[in-house]
Enzyme design. Structure first.
Site, PDB file in Angstrom:
ATOM      1  CE  LYS A  37      -0.108  -0.611   5.125  1.00  0.00           C
ATOM      2  NZ  LYS A  37      -0.963  -0.939   6.168  1.00  0.00           N
ATOM      3  NE  ARG A 132      -6.327   0.523  11.479  1.00  0.00           N
ATOM      4  CZ  ARG A 132      -5.044   0.232  11.021  1.00  0.00           C
ATOM      5  NH1 ARG A 132      -3.928   1.028  11.214  1.00  0.00           N
ATOM      6  NH2 ARG A 132      -4.787  -1.023  10.146  1.00  0.00           N
ATOM      7  CE1 TYR A 244      16.900  30.476   5.709  1.00  0.00           C
ATOM      8  CE2 TYR A 244      16.666  28.095   5.312  1.00  0.00           C
ATOM      9  CZ  TYR A 244      16.407  29.594   4.898  1.00  0.00           C
ATOM     10  OH  TYR A 244      16.108  29.782   3.566  1.00  0.00           O
ATOM     11  CG  MET A 290      12.166  22.987   0.740  1.00  0.00           C
ATOM     12  SD  MET A 290      11.138  24.271   0.027  1.00  0.00           S
ATOM     13  CE  MET A 290      10.379  24.981   1.504  1.00  0.00           C
TER      14      MET A 290
HETATM   15  C1  LIG Z   1      -0.350  -1.981   6.626  1.00  0.00           C
HETATM   16  C2  LIG Z   1      -0.797  -3.198   7.226  1.00  0.00           C
HETATM   17  C3  LIG Z   1      -0.040  -4.348   7.273  1.00  0.00           C
HETATM   18  C4  LIG Z   1       1.621  -4.184   7.334  1.00  0.00           C
HETATM   19  O1  LIG Z   1       1.958  -3.590   8.368  1.00  0.00           O
HETATM   20  P1  LIG Z   1       3.656  -3.482   8.860  1.00  0.00           P
HETATM   21  O2  LIG Z   1       3.534  -2.812  10.212  1.00  0.00           O
HETATM   22  O3  LIG Z   1       4.219  -2.444   7.874  1.00  0.00           O
HETATM   23  O4  LIG Z   1       4.292  -4.735   8.582  1.00  0.00           O
HETATM   24  C5  LIG Z   1      -0.357  -5.636   7.494  1.00  0.00           C
HETATM   25  N1  LIG Z   1      -1.698  -5.616   7.864  1.00  0.00           N
HETATM   26  C6  LIG Z   1      -2.684  -4.501   7.620  1.00  0.00           C
HETATM   27  C7  LIG Z   1      -4.116  -4.936   7.937  1.00  0.00           C
HETATM   28  C8  LIG Z   1      -2.182  -3.136   7.254  1.00  0.00           C
HETATM   29  O5  LIG Z   1      -3.056  -2.404   7.352  1.00  0.00           O
END
Ligand SMILES: *Cc1c(COP(=O)(O)O)cnc(C)c1O
Length: 344
Positions: A37, A132, A244, A290
């Site tokens: 993702k 969640r 800066y 930056m």
């Molecule tokens: C993002 C996610 C993962 C991976 O999590 P990591 O902590 O990066 O290994 C696994 N399962 C779900 C449901 C996630 O949202």
């Protein structure tokens, strides 16, 4: 117009990602999927998915159907699991992507999938205590008749192995009786909690990309490396300030390399950044700007404008030094880098 050379490079070692993926799977004694993702945490979902699928990875996790669509045929041979589930507006995309499946999070999503894609595989996310996304265990009656591949849940405190919430979530998950083909509970940190947390599949993200999800994770290789080009070299005399706020003042003759990388590229602004050259560290001095960073190279071998310096980006160390999470460091890498994916 030929492209002007970039001032900063991000090198992503696909071989190291595959090695981490194998390490995690061997540790778990079960297959590992891959969380890709957010463009594989900013490192490039398409090349990473292609490489891991060629190595035998069979399960990829994305957040949205737009991310699933971006993979195109890269993911052929694997199942793409969509964490946000499904809504009516996603159905045309879901129809066009036969190897992707939603991870259903609510009774409404379950009803929609049942009606729109009868018999087609899906996954279920059950909330066992992170609050969640996910179905409550009591909602599982709403999933009757679905073709469930993975029954999954997500741990809230896996990065704290001694936290009592881990065992509570594990017990709640193990007690679920709804029909399924596979069960999955562990993210990267969960993979280090021991065999009770493995079930049929682990779902690492961070650990694939060289992050250490918990203190015990010392067996993972660095994946992302930053290099910055020297734009100018300068000689300071005692009393000269840098950057800066003039937060650094030379106390002895000092040679500086000014490199073309800054906080807009994701380099933390907090103190403590370092450059690496031939196994030695050279401190960043003054504030990170930056687009520019000053490095004290007084003790380095001769350097010239145009030379490249590695900027230390080992994730656990950089996170500890900057107070930012390893996840933020990865996903905060900017778009100006020339990105290279190493294959061997
Ligand atoms: C993002 C996610 C993962 C991976 O999590 P990591 O902590 O990066 O290994 C696994 N399962 C779900 C449901 C996630 O949202």
């Amino acid at each position: 117009m030929p492209p002007s050379p970039a001032a900063a490079r991000l090198t992503i070692d696909l071989h190291a990602i595959a090695a981490n993926w194998r390490t995690l799977s061997a540790r778990a004694g079960a297959p590992a999927g891959a969380a890709i993702k957010a463009d594989a945490y900013g490192l490039g979902a398409v090349p990473i998915a292609r490489y891991l699928v060629a190595q035998g990875c069979r399960d990829l996790f994305v957040a949205t159907w737009a991310e699933a669509a971006t993979l195109g045929d890269t993911a052929d041979g694997a199942i793409v699991h969509v964490l946000h589930g499904i809504e009516a507006a996603d159905l045309p995309t879901a129809k066009a992507l036969p190897t992707a499946q939603p991870i259903l999070d609510t009774a409404e999503q379950a009803a929609l999938w049942h009606q729109a894609a009868p018999g087609r595989a899906c996954d279920l996310m059950v909330d066992t205590g992170i609050n969640r996304l996910g179905l409550a265990p009591a909602d599982l009656s709403a999933t009757q008749g679905l073709n469930v591949d993975i029954l999954m849940s997500h741990l809230a405190c896996a990065d704290e192995p001694a936290h009592p919430h881990n065992a509570r979530q594990r017990e709640a998950f193990a007690a679920l009786g709804t029909p399924h083909r596979r069960r999955s509970l562990a993210n990267s940190a969960g993979a280090y909690l021991g065999p009770d947390y493995v079930f049929d599949l682990i779902r690492p993200g961070l650990a694939l990309y060289g992050g250490a999800p918990c203190p015990a994770a010392t067996d993972l290789a660095q994946v992302a490396r930053l290099h910055a080009r020297i734009l100018q070299l300068r000689q300071l005399t005692p009393g000269d300030p840098v950057g800066y706020g003039a937060t650094f003042i030379a106390i002895c003759p000092t040679r500086l390399a000014i490199v073309g990388l800054g906080y807009a590229d994701g380099l933390p602004r907090a103190a403590g950044a370092k450059a690496l050259l031939d196994g030695r560290e050279y401190p960043v001095v003054g504030r990170v700007s930056m687009d520019l960073t000053a490095i004290d190279v007084t003790d380095a071998p001769p350097l010239a404008v145009g030379d490249w310096l590695e900027i230390a980006f080992d994730l656990p160390t950089t996170a500890a030094a900057s107070g930012r999470s390893q996840y933020e460091l990865l996903t905060g890498l900017g778009r100006r880098f020339q990105r290279r994916h190493l294959r061997a």
